[in-house]
Design a protein around this motif. Structure first.
Motif, PDB file in Angstrom:
ATOM      1  N   ARG A  22       0.841  -1.211   0.000  1.00 15.61           N
ATOM      2  CA  ARG A  22       0.000   0.000   0.000  1.00 15.61           C
ATOM      3  C   ARG A  22       0.871   1.253   0.000  1.00 15.61           C
ATOM      4  O   ARG A  22       0.609   2.215  -0.715  1.00 15.61           O
ATOM      5  CB  ARG A  22      -0.919   0.005   1.231  1.00 15.61           C
ATOM      6  CG  ARG A  22      -1.854   1.207   1.291  1.00 15.61           C
ATOM      7  CD  ARG A  22      -2.543   1.297   2.633  1.00 15.61           C
ATOM      8  NE  ARG A  22      -1.590   1.534   3.710  1.00 15.61           N
ATOM      9  CZ  ARG A  22      -1.158   2.727   4.085  1.00 15.61           C
ATOM     10  NH1 ARG A  22      -1.568   3.808   3.458  1.00 15.61           N
ATOM     11  NH2 ARG A  22      -0.288   2.853   5.076  1.00 15.61           N
ATOM     12  N   GLU A  23       1.948   1.207   0.799  1.00 16.85           N
ATOM     13  CA  GLU A  23       2.842   2.357   0.894  1.00 16.85           C
ATOM     14  C   GLU A  23       3.581   2.589  -0.427  1.00 16.85           C
ATOM     15  O   GLU A  23       3.803   3.737  -0.817  1.00 16.85           O
ATOM     16  CB  GLU A  23       3.834   2.153   2.037  1.00 16.85           C
ATOM     17  CG  GLU A  23       3.164   2.185   3.397  1.00 16.85           C
ATOM     18  CD  GLU A  23       4.076   1.776   4.537  1.00 16.85           C
ATOM     19  OE1 GLU A  23       3.945   2.336   5.625  1.00 16.85           O
ATOM     20  OE2 GLU A  23       4.923   0.887   4.338  1.00 16.85           O
ATOM     21  N   ILE A  24       3.947   1.506  -1.110  1.00 12.92           N
ATOM     22  CA  ILE A  24       4.616   1.646  -2.413  1.00 12.92           C
ATOM     23  C   ILE A  24       3.657   2.299  -3.420  1.00 12.92           C
ATOM     24  O   ILE A  24       4.037   3.220  -4.145  1.00 12.92           O
ATOM     25  CB  ILE A  24       5.127   0.277  -2.940  1.00 12.92           C
ATOM     26  CG1 ILE A  24       6.291  -0.220  -2.072  1.00 12.92           C
ATOM     27  CG2 ILE A  24       5.571   0.372  -4.407  1.00 12.92           C
ATOM     28  CD1 ILE A  24       6.744  -1.633  -2.348  1.00 12.92           C
ATOM     29  N   ALA A  25       2.395   1.843  -3.413  1.00 17.03           N
ATOM     30  CA  ALA A  25       1.389   2.413  -4.327  1.00 17.03           C
ATOM     31  C   ALA A  25       1.169   3.898  -4.024  1.00 17.03           C
ATOM     32  O   ALA A  25       1.083   4.725  -4.936  1.00 17.03           O
ATOM     33  CB  ALA A  25       0.088   1.646  -4.202  1.00 17.03           C
ATOM     34  N   LEU A  26       1.118   4.210  -2.736  1.00 18.69           N
ATOM     35  CA  LEU A  26       0.890   5.600  -2.295  1.00 18.69           C
ATOM     36  C   LEU A  26       2.070   6.494  -2.680  1.00 18.69           C
ATOM     37  O   LEU A  26       1.892   7.596  -3.214  1.00 18.69           O
ATOM     38  CB  LEU A  26       0.703   5.592  -0.771  1.00 18.69           C
ATOM     39  CG  LEU A  26       0.196   6.852  -0.106  1.00 18.69           C
ATOM     40  CD1 LEU A  26      -1.201   7.176  -0.599  1.00 18.69           C
ATOM     41  CD2 LEU A  26       0.176   6.669   1.409  1.00 18.69           C
TER      42      LEU A  26
ATOM     43  N   ILE B 101       2.414  16.627  -0.776  1.00 16.36           N
ATOM     44  CA  ILE B 101       1.192  16.083  -1.393  1.00 16.36           C
ATOM     45  C   ILE B 101       0.565  15.044  -0.451  1.00 16.36           C
ATOM     46  O   ILE B 101      -0.648  15.008  -0.247  1.00 16.36           O
ATOM     47  CB  ILE B 101       1.480  15.482  -2.791  1.00 16.36           C
ATOM     48  CG1 ILE B 101       1.898  16.601  -3.750  1.00 16.36           C
ATOM     49  CG2 ILE B 101       0.270  14.736  -3.340  1.00 16.36           C
ATOM     50  CD1 ILE B 101       2.509  16.121  -5.041  1.00 16.36           C
ATOM     51  N   LEU B 102       1.415  14.234   0.147  1.00 16.47           N
ATOM     52  CA  LEU B 102       0.960  13.221   1.114  1.00 16.47           C
ATOM     53  C   LEU B 102       0.290  13.904   2.317  1.00 16.47           C
ATOM     54  O   LEU B 102      -0.783  13.490   2.757  1.00 16.47           O
ATOM     55  CB  LEU B 102       2.182  12.428   1.570  1.00 16.47           C
ATOM     56  CG  LEU B 102       1.978  11.034   2.116  1.00 16.47           C
ATOM     57  CD1 LEU B 102       1.340  10.148   1.062  1.00 16.47           C
ATOM     58  CD2 LEU B 102       3.311  10.443   2.526  1.00 16.47           C
ATOM     59  N   ALA B 103       0.946  14.942   2.829  1.00 20.31           N
ATOM     60  CA  ALA B 103       0.412  15.674   3.987  1.00 20.31           C
ATOM     61  C   ALA B 103      -0.921  16.329   3.642  1.00 20.31           C
ATOM     62  O   ALA B 103      -1.810  16.414   4.472  1.00 20.31           O
ATOM     63  CB  ALA B 103       1.406  16.746   4.426  1.00 20.31           C
ATOM     64  N   TRP B 104      -1.052  16.757   2.396  1.00 17.02           N
ATOM     65  CA  TRP B 104      -2.252  17.480   1.964  1.00 17.02           C
ATOM     66  C   TRP B 104      -3.425  16.537   1.722  1.00 17.02           C
ATOM     67  O   TRP B 104      -4.573  16.874   1.995  1.00 17.02           O
ATOM     68  CB  TRP B 104      -1.936  18.253   0.685  1.00 17.02           C
ATOM     69  CG  TRP B 104      -2.936  19.343   0.414  1.00 17.02           C
ATOM     70  CD1 TRP B 104      -4.121  19.223  -0.268  1.00 17.02           C
ATOM     71  CD2 TRP B 104      -2.849  20.711   0.826  1.00 17.02           C
ATOM     72  NE1 TRP B 104      -4.765  20.431  -0.298  1.00 17.02           N
ATOM     73  CE2 TRP B 104      -4.014  21.360   0.353  1.00 17.02           C
ATOM     74  CE3 TRP B 104      -1.887  21.446   1.538  1.00 17.02           C
ATOM     75  CZ2 TRP B 104      -4.250  22.708   0.581  1.00 17.02           C
ATOM     76  CZ3 TRP B 104      -2.139  22.788   1.759  1.00 17.02           C
ATOM     77  CH2 TRP B 104      -3.303  23.408   1.292  1.00 17.02           C
ATOM     78  N   THR B 105      -3.144  15.343   1.208  1.00 16.68           N
ATOM     79  CA  THR B 105      -4.240  14.474   0.755  1.00 16.68           C
ATOM     80  C   THR B 105      -4.591  13.313   1.682  1.00 16.68           C
ATOM     81  O   THR B 105      -5.755  12.920   1.741  1.00 16.68           O
ATOM     82  CB  THR B 105      -3.918  13.883  -0.640  1.00 16.68           C
ATOM     83  OG1 THR B 105      -2.656  13.226  -0.558  1.00 16.68           O
ATOM     84  CG2 THR B 105      -3.877  14.948  -1.710  1.00 16.68           C
ATOM     85  N   GLU B 106      -3.608  12.758   2.370  1.00 18.94           N
ATOM     86  CA  GLU B 106      -3.873  11.529   3.150  1.00 18.94           C
ATOM     87  C   GLU B 106      -4.382  11.819   4.554  1.00 18.94           C
ATOM     88  O   GLU B 106      -3.682  12.457   5.337  1.00 18.94           O
ATOM     89  CB  GLU B 106      -2.605  10.672   3.214  1.00 18.94           C
ATOM     90  CG  GLU B 106      -2.332   9.903   1.954  1.00 18.94           C
ATOM     91  CD  GLU B 106      -3.451   8.967   1.541  1.00 18.94           C
ATOM     92  OE1 GLU B 106      -3.889   8.135   2.354  1.00 18.94           O
ATOM     93  OE2 GLU B 106      -3.899   9.071   0.391  1.00 18.94           O
ATOM     94  N   LYS B 107      -5.552  11.301   4.865  1.00 16.80           N
ATOM     95  CA  LYS B 107      -6.125  11.523   6.200  1.00 16.80           C
ATOM     96  C   LYS B 107      -5.502  10.597   7.242  1.00 16.80           C
ATOM     97  O   LYS B 107      -5.351  10.962   8.385  1.00 16.80           O
ATOM     98  CB  LYS B 107      -7.642  11.299   6.159  1.00 16.80           C
ATOM     99  CG  LYS B 107      -8.388  12.487   5.633  1.00 16.80           C
ATOM    100  CD  LYS B 107      -9.868  12.283   5.726  1.00 16.80           C
ATOM    101  CE  LYS B 107     -10.588  13.465   5.102  1.00 16.80           C
ATOM    102  NZ  LYS B 107     -11.981  13.232   4.873  1.00 16.80           N
ATOM    103  N   GLY B 108      -5.173   9.409   6.827  1.00 18.90           N
ATOM    104  CA  GLY B 108      -4.715   8.398   7.795  1.00 18.90           C
ATOM    105  C   GLY B 108      -3.256   8.425   8.149  1.00 18.90           C
ATOM    106  O   GLY B 108      -2.798   7.570   8.902  1.00 18.90           O
ATOM    107  N   MET B 109      -2.492   9.389   7.620  1.00 18.75           N
ATOM    108  CA  MET B 109      -1.045   9.389   7.871  1.00 18.75           C
ATOM    109  C   MET B 109      -0.702   9.861   9.277  1.00 18.75           C
ATOM    110  O   MET B 109      -1.312  10.736   9.813  1.00 18.75           O
ATOM    111  CB  MET B 109      -0.325  10.289   6.868  1.00 18.75           C
ATOM    112  CG  MET B 109      -0.267   9.728   5.485  1.00 18.75           C
ATOM    113  SD  MET B 109       0.562   8.152   5.359  1.00 18.75           S
ATOM    114  CE  MET B 109       2.238   8.611   5.760  1.00 18.75           C
TER     115      MET B 109
END
Lengths: 139, 81
Positions: free
Chosen positions: A78-82, A131-139
């Motif tokens: 999942r992390e690789i895909a993300l 981008i990760l910080a902006w889009t991912e809720k579960g991080m």
């Protein structure tokens, strides 16, 4: 509710990081053609402090910087895909941004200095995590 | 290509076995956050990961995963009685 609060604070952190980075470059470019007055020096130091704090809190402490710079074998599927999705977005955004910037610099016949190059390198490294910080809720 | 949503019973099976997300994550070799994504059905696992999860619960893949919404155990019991 907690996830929404977390994503909002991360987005504020991303905005602060990029705004302070941009302020630093703009200030440097402006003072290069005029003069470094005490006010501009103070503003430059303030931008640097804001950049350092927001970078440390939003990217380093949250683990986002480490996540986007981890070796592939340390990530699960999942992390690789993300990471792959974020890198593709970051690549597109960075390419368009740099092309526009080069276009503006060419039109205004402004030389590109080392600070600009360094800021762009930092921008390129920050973008996937941003981008990760902006889009991912579960991080 | 738009992926189909894959439904699963991971959350129910994990709780039934009093397993934490971290414990399950260690058994199948993923980050514990990935278990949360799987349980909320926000991420479709690969076939390999689906087999690894099914192996942990000692069930077949089609018992744990489905392309159609799964009924809860209480719903299934009510239907039988």
């Amino acid at each position: 509710m907690e996830a929404q609060k977390s994503i909002t604070s991360r987005r504020i952190g991303v905005i602060l990081t990029f705004a302070s980075l941009a302020a630093l470059v703009i200030l440097f470019e402006y003072c290069k053609s005029t003069q470094w007055t005490p006010l501009f020096i103070a503003l430059g130091i303030l931008s640097l402090i804001v950049l350092g704090i927001s970078f440390a809190l939003t990217f380093v402490k949250s683990g986002l910087w480490g996540f986007t710079h981890k070796a592939l074998k340390k990530l699960d599927e999942r992390e690789i895909a993300l990471t792959s999705k974020n890198l593709r977005y970051a690549y597109a955004i960075f390419s368009i941004f740099v092309l526009l910037l080069l276009f503006i610099f060419a039109l205004t016949e402004t030389p590109i200095d080392m600070l600009m190059v360094a800021a762009l390198l930092l921008f390129a490294h920050l973008l996937p995590a941003a981008i990760l910080a902006w889009t991912e809720k579960g991080m | 290509m738009e992926n189909r949503k894959i439904y699963n019973r991971i959350g129910a099976l994990r709780k039934e076995r009093s397993m934490t997300r971290v414990e399950l994550a260690e058994k199948i070799g993923v980050n514990f956050q990935t278990i949360g994504y799987l349980e909320r059905e926000e991420y479709n696992p690969s076939l390999d990961l689906a087999f690894r999860i099914s192996d942990v619960f000692e069930l077949s893949v089609d018992t744990v995963f489905s392309t159609k919404p799964l009924k809860s155990l209480s719903q299934l019991l009510n239907k039988k009685s």
